[in-house]
Design a protein around this motif. Structure first.
Motif: not given
Length: 312
Positions: A34-40, A85-89
């Motif tokens: 989650y941290r990686r996806d939102v930080a991205g 998955r990234r959008l969900s985060a």
């Protein structure tokens, strides 16, 4: 193009993760993802808008920013499943941020994930699953290690455990009763009934294991006495499937899928199987219905005269 994440945005991200941790008890690996996806997304937003975006500025992000971010991810080679998955985060983060800071995030929450084909489980036929268990007992020259690998995989197929759940058992869990209390994903616990074959396999392993059982020590030990690495179980399974001529999809996790599919084929209730597997959502378990239907359609296609496979 990625930019620098503003301190306020970074702090908001960590606050959100802390709130999730308190509510769901998410596993560290899940939290890192989650941290990686939102930080991205936050880094992309900074580059896309020409500079670091503080916490207040995050409320001004909209659908065009999301679309640009997804397009950049697609251009970098991310597939539809990864983008979804990234959008969900990001949506989860914005849902929390909007409630916390009091703004309308409906534009971002309305963003649609890229369509992707649902990846269905690939269970083993029942006879192949039984052969796998039998063959594992001959994959290692050290009898206790062969018995150990057989015991772990028997728990996966016989009880539907995840490999992390089986390897998370400690000496305090033995001797088994009629059921096991399993701490699954998100810290949720469930009771899993035990079949005699699973208890017998674990008992046979413990009788041969050279390391004494201790309440706080792992039940399944590596060669040097430490916690068993799941990769070793995967390697043993790979050797067994090569010997049996099974496809590469015959993995330890596939045996967990096989447990569910074979229960369903025998008339098992979908909601009961959901509980046994520890699925948070029934929709996840419903994938097994599709697998079973697909198997029946294959039989139909092979046997029905009008489908070209039968003699009539």
């Amino acid at each position: 193009m990625a930019g620098v994440i503003a301190p306020g945005a970074a702090e908001a991200l960590e606050d959100w993760l802390a709130a999730r941790r308190a509510l769901t008890g998410a596993a560290p690996n899940t939290e890192d993802a989650y941290r990686r996806d939102v930080a991205g997304f936050l880094a992309f937003l900074a580059g896309h808008r020409g500079g670091p975006q503080g916490r207040a500025a995050l409320s001004r992000a909209g659908l065009s920013d999301i679309r640009a971010w997804l397009a950049a991810g697609r251009a970098a080679g991310a597939g539809p499943r990864t983008l979804a998955r990234r959008l969900s985060a990001v949506k989860s983060f914005y849902r929390w941020l909007a409630e916390t800071d009091g703004f309308d995030a409906s534009a971002i929450l309305a963003a649609r994930a890229p369509k992707h084909a649902r990846r269905l489980p690939r269970p083993l036929p029942e006879d192949a699953a039984r052969e796998m268990l039998g063959t594992l007992g001959h994959q290692h020259p050290e009898p206790w290690i062969a018995a150990r690998d057989t015991a772990v995989v028997t728990l996966l197929y016989g009880c539907g455990l995840r490999i992390s759940e089986a390897l998370g058992l400690t000496g305090a869990d033995w001797p088994f009763g009629e059921s096991l209390r399993i701490a699954g994903k998100g810290g949720k616990t469930r009771l899993v009934p035990l079949i005699p074959a699973a208890t017998e396999a674990v008992g046979a392993y413990l009788a041969l294991c050279p390391y004494p059982r201790a309440a706080r020590a792992p039940l399944f030990r590596g060669a040097r006495g430490g916690a068993l690495n799941p990769r070793l179980v995967q390697k043993a399974t790979a050797r067994a499937r090569a010997q049996l001529g099974l496809p590469a999809t015959a993995t330890p996790h596939a045996l967990r899928h096989s447990f569910a599919t074979h229960l369903l084929s025998a008339g098992g209730d979908l909601r009961a199987i959901q509980e046994l597997l520890g699925h948070a959502s029934l929709s996840t378990t419903q994938g097994y219905t599709e697998v079973d239907t697909a198997r029946l359609m294959d039989v139909y296609a092979a046997a029905h005269p009008k489908a070209g496979g039968g003699a009539g």
